[in-house]
Scaffold this motif. Structure first.
Motif, PDB file in Angstrom:
ATOM      1  N   ASP A  95       0.816  -1.212   0.000  1.00 22.13           N
ATOM      2  CA  ASP A  95       0.000   0.000   0.000  1.00 22.13           C
ATOM      3  C   ASP A  95       0.847   1.258   0.000  1.00 22.13           C
ATOM      4  O   ASP A  95       0.517   2.239  -0.672  1.00 22.13           O
ATOM      5  CB  ASP A  95      -0.982  -0.005   1.172  1.00 22.13           C
ATOM      6  N   ALA A  96       1.968   1.248   0.712  1.00 21.43           N
ATOM      7  CA  ALA A  96       2.863   2.410   0.700  1.00 21.43           C
ATOM      8  C   ALA A  96       3.423   2.628  -0.708  1.00 21.43           C
ATOM      9  O   ALA A  96       3.490   3.763  -1.194  1.00 21.43           O
ATOM     10  CB  ALA A  96       3.996   2.230   1.702  1.00 21.43           C
ATOM     11  N   ALA A  97       3.809   1.543  -1.383  1.00 23.96           N
ATOM     12  CA  ALA A  97       4.332   1.653  -2.750  1.00 23.96           C
ATOM     13  C   ALA A  97       3.256   2.181  -3.700  1.00 23.96           C
ATOM     14  O   ALA A  97       3.536   3.048  -4.545  1.00 23.96           O
ATOM     15  CB  ALA A  97       4.845   0.301  -3.231  1.00 23.96           C
ATOM     16  N   GLU A  98       2.044   1.685  -3.557  1.00 22.35           N
ATOM     17  CA  GLU A  98       0.949   2.142  -4.418  1.00 22.35           C
ATOM     18  C   GLU A  98       0.650   3.629  -4.195  1.00 22.35           C
ATOM     19  O   GLU A  98       0.486   4.392  -5.144  1.00 22.35           O
ATOM     20  CB  GLU A  98      -0.302   1.306  -4.145  1.00 22.35           C
ATOM     21  N   ILE A  99       0.614   4.034  -2.934  1.00 23.99           N
ATOM     22  CA  ILE A  99       0.332   5.436  -2.613  1.00 23.99           C
ATOM     23  C   ILE A  99       1.489   6.325  -3.067  1.00 23.99           C
ATOM     24  O   ILE A  99       1.265   7.427  -3.579  1.00 23.99           O
ATOM     25  CB  ILE A  99       0.023   5.570  -1.109  1.00 23.99           C
ATOM     26  N   ARG A 100       2.722   5.857  -2.902  1.00 20.66           N
ATOM     27  CA  ARG A 100       3.891   6.600  -3.398  1.00 20.66           C
ATOM     28  C   ARG A 100       3.767   6.805  -4.906  1.00 20.66           C
ATOM     29  O   ARG A 100       4.069   7.883  -5.424  1.00 20.66           O
ATOM     30  CB  ARG A 100       5.185   5.866  -3.059  1.00 20.66           C
ATOM     31  N   GLY A 101       3.309   5.784  -5.615  1.00 19.53           N
ATOM     32  CA  GLY A 101       3.117   5.869  -7.057  1.00 19.53           C
ATOM     33  C   GLY A 101       2.071   6.898  -7.464  1.00 19.53           C
ATOM     34  O   GLY A 101       2.047   7.346  -8.616  1.00 19.53           O
ATOM     35  N   ARG A 102       1.225   7.282  -6.549  1.00 21.22           N
ATOM     36  CA  ARG A 102       0.214   8.310  -6.806  1.00 21.22           C
ATOM     37  C   ARG A 102       0.729   9.710  -6.475  1.00 21.22           C
ATOM     38  O   ARG A 102      -0.036  10.673  -6.481  1.00 21.22           O
ATOM     39  CB  ARG A 102      -1.045   8.016  -5.998  1.00 21.22           C
ATOM     40  N   GLY A 103       2.025   9.808  -6.121  1.00 24.43           N
ATOM     41  CA  GLY A 103       2.631  11.110  -5.881  1.00 24.43           C
ATOM     42  C   GLY A 103       2.646  11.575  -4.436  1.00 24.43           C
ATOM     43  O   GLY A 103       3.025  12.711  -4.153  1.00 24.43           O
ATOM     44  N   VAL A 104       2.269  10.705  -3.510  1.00 20.91           N
ATOM     45  CA  VAL A 104       2.289  11.063  -2.090  1.00 20.91           C
ATOM     46  C   VAL A 104       3.633  10.627  -1.499  1.00 20.91           C
ATOM     47  O   VAL A 104       4.066   9.491  -1.707  1.00 20.91           O
ATOM     48  CB  VAL A 104       1.121  10.378  -1.335  1.00 20.91           C
ATOM     49  N   ARG A 105       4.270  11.537  -0.783  1.00 17.33           N
ATOM     50  CA  ARG A 105       5.554  11.208  -0.164  1.00 17.33           C
ATOM     51  C   ARG A 105       5.358  10.258   1.021  1.00 17.33           C
ATOM     52  O   ARG A 105       4.552  10.515   1.904  1.00 17.33           O
ATOM     53  CB  ARG A 105       6.260  12.481   0.318  1.00 17.33           C
ATOM     54  N   VAL A 106       6.106   9.153   1.005  1.00 11.92           N
ATOM     55  CA  VAL A 106       6.137   8.184   2.088  1.00 11.92           C
ATOM     56  C   VAL A 106       7.404   8.482   2.880  1.00 11.92           C
ATOM     57  O   VAL A 106       8.492   8.573   2.309  1.00 11.92           O
ATOM     58  CB  VAL A 106       6.127   6.734   1.547  1.00 11.92           C
ATOM     59  N   LEU A 107       7.266   8.666   4.189  1.00 14.03           N
ATOM     60  CA  LEU A 107       8.380   9.169   4.988  1.00 14.03           C
ATOM     61  C   LEU A 107       9.486   8.162   5.268  1.00 14.03           C
ATOM     62  O   LEU A 107      10.612   8.548   5.522  1.00 14.03           O
ATOM     63  CB  LEU A 107       7.861   9.763   6.297  1.00 14.03           C
ATOM     64  N   TYR A 108       9.187   6.862   5.243  1.00 15.36           N
ATOM     65  CA  TYR A 108      10.215   5.846   5.481  1.00 15.36           C
ATOM     66  C   TYR A 108      10.398   5.033   4.205  1.00 15.36           C
ATOM     67  O   TYR A 108       9.423   4.594   3.601  1.00 15.36           O
ATOM     68  CB  TYR A 108       9.812   4.880   6.605  1.00 15.36           C
ATOM     69  N   GLU A 109      11.645   4.792   3.836  1.00 17.43           N
ATOM     70  CA  GLU A 109      11.912   3.930   2.675  1.00 17.43           C
ATOM     71  C   GLU A 109      11.369   2.524   2.916  1.00 17.43           C
ATOM     72  O   GLU A 109      10.793   1.920   2.039  1.00 17.43           O
ATOM     73  CB  GLU A 109      13.411   3.860   2.389  1.00 17.43           C
ATOM     74  N   GLU A 110      11.594   2.012   4.110  1.00 18.17           N
ATOM     75  CA  GLU A 110      11.107   0.692   4.515  1.00 18.17           C
ATOM     76  C   GLU A 110      10.275   0.871   5.775  1.00 18.17           C
ATOM     77  O   GLU A 110      10.644   1.645   6.651  1.00 18.17           O
ATOM     78  CB  GLU A 110      12.279  -0.243   4.828  1.00 18.17           C
ATOM     79  N   PRO A 111       9.147   0.159   5.906  1.00 17.85           N
ATOM     80  CA  PRO A 111       8.354   0.257   7.133  1.00 17.85           C
ATOM     81  C   PRO A 111       9.201  -0.078   8.365  1.00 17.85           C
ATOM     82  O   PRO A 111      10.151  -0.858   8.296  1.00 17.85           O
ATOM     83  CB  PRO A 111       7.242  -0.769   6.924  1.00 17.85           C
ATOM     84  N   ARG A 112       8.825   0.534   9.474  1.00 19.66           N
ATOM     85  CA  ARG A 112       9.513   0.335  10.748  1.00 19.66           C
ATOM     86  C   ARG A 112       8.606  -0.424  11.706  1.00 19.66           C
ATOM     87  O   ARG A 112       7.428  -0.595  11.447  1.00 19.66           O
ATOM     88  CB  ARG A 112       9.879   1.695  11.353  1.00 19.66           C
ATOM     89  N   THR A 113       9.187  -0.819  12.828  1.00 22.40           N
ATOM     90  CA  THR A 113       8.406  -1.499  13.859  1.00 22.40           C
ATOM     91  C   THR A 113       7.659  -0.464  14.677  1.00 22.40           C
ATOM     92  O   THR A 113       8.240   0.509  15.133  1.00 22.40           O
ATOM     93  CB  THR A 113       9.325  -2.328  14.770  1.00 22.40           C
ATOM     94  N   GLY A 114       6.357  -0.703  14.856  1.00 24.28           N
ATOM     95  CA  GLY A 114       5.510   0.170  15.653  1.00 24.28           C
ATOM     96  C   GLY A 114       5.005  -0.552  16.887  1.00 24.28           C
ATOM     97  O   GLY A 114       5.538  -1.579  17.288  1.00 24.28           O
ATOM     98  N   SER A 115       3.940  -0.030  17.456  1.00 23.76           N
ATOM     99  CA  SER A 115       3.346  -0.588  18.676  1.00 23.76           C
ATOM    100  C   SER A 115       2.951  -2.037  18.483  1.00 23.76           C
ATOM    101  O   SER A 115       2.499  -2.429  17.412  1.00 23.76           O
ATOM    102  CB  SER A 115       2.077   0.179  19.050  1.00 23.76           C
ATOM    103  N   MET A 116       3.097  -2.793  19.515  1.00 23.17           N
ATOM    104  CA  MET A 116       2.647  -4.179  19.574  1.00 23.17           C
ATOM    105  C   MET A 116       3.187  -5.017  18.427  1.00 23.17           C
ATOM    106  O   MET A 116       2.533  -5.928  17.944  1.00 23.17           O
ATOM    107  CB  MET A 116       1.105  -4.235  19.627  1.00 23.17           C
ATOM    108  N   GLY A 117       4.399  -4.685  17.945  1.00 27.93           N
ATOM    109  CA  GLY A 117       5.039  -5.466  16.897  1.00 27.93           C
ATOM    110  C   GLY A 117       4.517  -5.207  15.492  1.00 27.93           C
ATOM    111  O   GLY A 117       4.824  -5.961  14.570  1.00 27.93           O
TER     112      GLY A 117
END
Length: 152
Positions: A95-117
């Motif tokens: 989904d991040a790649a698809e949204i990036r393809g629509r011209g929206v900036r994604v802040l992390y190149e690769e997803p990070r670990t968040g809450s509860m894993g």
């Protein structure tokens, strides 16, 4: 694609006081709490409801552990209040790649670990109508093989 509102992040100066407000006012209880050193926050996840996709929706209360953290800087500039909205997804990478393809900036190149894993990334607020937006793939639970809660 996106399946639910995973959580709404609320920045606060005093986590314990804010948790007590949500508990005494609305009856919400802490489902999970943790300190995320990378993000510089102490957080509490308050479960609001279960969702049809096996996940849940939460309020995420965030207290900075240091002034130079993203939430610390945000609080200094804006004060307490809604910090971000997070949408749940079965595949944050796709989904991040698809949204990036629509011209929206994604802040992390690769997803990070968040809450509860969970696995998370953020979308730039200037590309999202002024709203800091998070994408969350919840970690599977051991008992059910289902997902549960999300971020920071």
């Amino acid at each position: 694609m996106l399946t639910r509102i995973d959580h709404i992040g609320i920045a606060c100066f005093d986590l314990d006081k804010t948790v007590e407000f949500y508990r005494s006012t609305y009856g919400f209880e802490v489902f999970h709490s943790e300190v995320n050193e990378e993000q510089g926050v102490r957080e509490a996840m308050l479960k609001i409801n279960e969702t049809s996709d096996g996940g849940a929706s939460y309020l995420q209360l965030l207290e900075p552990t240091r002034e130079d953290s993203p939430v610390g800087k945000w609080l200094a500039k804006n004060g307490e209040g809604v910090h971000h909205i997070a949408f749940g997804t079965g595949d944050v990478d796709a989904d991040a790649a698809e949204i990036r393809g629509r011209g929206v900036r994604v802040l992390y190149e690769e997803p990070r670990t968040g809450s509860m894993g969970s696995r998370i990334t953020f979308l730039h607020p200037k590309d999202c109508g002024g709203v800091l937006t998070e994408l969350v793939t919840a970690a599977p639970t051991a008992e059910h093989g289902q997902e549960h809660g999300q971020e920071h």
